[in-house]
Design an enzyme around this catalytic site. Structure first.
Site, PDB file in Angstrom:
ATOM      1  N   PRO A  88       0.832  -1.625  -0.331  1.00  0.00           N
ATOM      2  CA  PRO A  88       0.263  -0.369  -0.001  1.00  0.00           C
ATOM      3  C   PRO A  88       1.220   1.257  -0.191  1.00  0.00           C
ATOM      4  O   PRO A  88       0.301   2.233  -0.257  1.00  0.00           O
ATOM      5  CB  PRO A  88      -0.884  -0.164   1.339  1.00  0.00           C
ATOM      6  N   GLU A 115       1.161  -6.052   7.241  1.00  0.00           N
ATOM      7  CA  GLU A 115       1.847  -5.787   8.412  1.00  0.00           C
ATOM      8  C   GLU A 115       3.348  -4.886   7.622  1.00  0.00           C
ATOM      9  O   GLU A 115       3.985  -4.245   8.629  1.00  0.00           O
ATOM     10  CB  GLU A 115       2.624  -6.700   9.412  1.00  0.00           C
ATOM     11  N   ASP A 168     -11.182   2.381 -25.622  1.00  0.00           N
ATOM     12  CA  ASP A 168     -10.657   2.144 -23.976  1.00  0.00           C
ATOM     13  C   ASP A 168     -10.780   3.623 -23.339  1.00  0.00           C
ATOM     14  O   ASP A 168      -9.754   4.586 -24.371  1.00  0.00           O
ATOM     15  CB  ASP A 168      -9.145   1.467 -24.554  1.00  0.00           C
TER      16      ASP A 168
HETATM   17 CL1  6GU Z   1       0.073  -3.621  -4.090  1.00  0.00          CL
HETATM   18  N1  6GU Z   1      -0.952  -4.073  -0.846  1.00  0.00           N
HETATM   19  C1  6GU Z   1      -1.624  -4.444  -0.011  1.00  0.00           C
HETATM   20  N2  6GU Z   1      -1.613  -4.705   0.966  1.00  0.00           N
HETATM   21  N3  6GU Z   1      -2.098  -3.309   0.349  1.00  0.00           N
HETATM   22  C2  6GU Z   1      -2.855  -2.695  -0.686  1.00  0.00           C
HETATM   23  C3  6GU Z   1      -2.554  -2.326  -2.322  1.00  0.00           C
HETATM   24  C4  6GU Z   1      -1.314  -3.777  -2.383  1.00  0.00           C
HETATM   25  N4  6GU Z   1      -2.237  -1.918  -2.912  1.00  0.00           N
HETATM   26  C5  6GU Z   1      -3.663  -1.123  -1.969  1.00  0.00           C
HETATM   27  N5  6GU Z   1      -3.981  -1.574  -0.589  1.00  0.00           N
END
Ligand code: 6GU
Length: 246
Positions: A88, A115, A168
């Site tokens: 994230p 985590e 698209d």
């Molecule tokens: Cl790539 N990983 C995780 N754990 N949460 C996310 C993400 C990725 N993209 C948005 N939320």
């Protein structure tokens, strides 16, 4: 093009990559997807991939050794490859990034967990950190599937011609115009009559106007960064006039 996914949940991907366009592209050999169990790259009896974070706090963090070993094993030195960490904290994934990834022969996707992953993975192993949106997933697995699908669409031959050359959303910079099929009247909800007119120029103009209308209503940010053609400018003022009237 080849995708290598490093994950602690290898079973997740089986069904998702065995349907539709991805299945077809794999069958034809246009893309190759390999799933790697991170635990196969551990050396201890318990096949432990994570450990407690230094400095305290709850939660577990992926250890660097198995991730480095996995990537070092998977990486093809003869191919132009890119190592991506899905987290994230990464760069927001979009159509432009998907297109960039499609220019590599091998893309390695490391599925992080929310985590955390030992920072040395992003500092010294990965080339790119990617997030698919501003929300948290427990792991990067679903994000990896999203990336594989979106990138595959840019691999020549994966998407049929009639689909790709068409409007698209993110290549035209506008949202798609509305589509209808039979019946003409569904429970009193009617298909716009212009579509039966047979006047292709009129239909094209109507579609462009609807695409502009939709984009203006739902994604005005997309219009700000896009240069409009003279016809689009004209249609946009028409739309704005109509808005004032109603
Ligand atoms: Cl790539 N990983 C995780 N754990 N949460 C996310 C993400 C990725 N993209 C948005 N939320």
């Amino acid at each position: 093009m080849r995708f290598d996914i490093v994950t602690i949940f290898p079973g997740i991907f089986e069904s998702i990559f065995s349907a539709g366009i991805i299945k077809k592209a794999r069958d034809k050999g246009m893309i190759d997807i390999k799933i790697h169990d991170l635990r196969d790259y551990t050396t201890d009896k318990h096949r432990q991939v994570d450990d407690r974070p230094y400095g305290g706090l709850e939660g577990m963090v992926f250890k660097p050794e198995p991730v480095f070993k996995a990537v070092e094993n998977i990486k093809q030195s003869t191919e132009k490859s890119l190592v991506c960490l899905l987290t994230p904290q990464g760069k927001l994934f979009n159509s432009a990034l998907a297109e960039k990834l499609a220019s590599y022969e091998q893309v390695i996707l490391i599925c992080g967990r929310y985590e955390g992953v030992d920072e040395r993975v992003s500092d010294y192993l990965s080339d790119e950190e990617i997030s698919i949106g501003d929300y948290v997933l427990s792991g990067g697995e679903l994000a990896a599937a999203v990336v594989v699908e979106a990138v595959s669409r840019f691999v020549p031959g994966v998407v049929g011609r009639e689909e790709s050359v068409r409007h698209d959303s993110f290549s035209t910079g506008l949202l798609d115009f509305p589509q209808y099929t039979r019946p003409r009247d569904f429970r009193g909800y009617k298909v716009p009559p212009v579509l039966f007119s047979g006047d292709h120029q009129k239909i094209a103009r109507w579609r462009l106007k609807k695409a502009l209308e939709k984009t203006l209503a739902k994604r005005p940010d997309m219009l700000k960064s896009r240069k409009l053609s003279p016809q689009e400018e004209e249609l946009l003022s028409e739309i704005q006039e109509e808005r004032k009237e109603s």
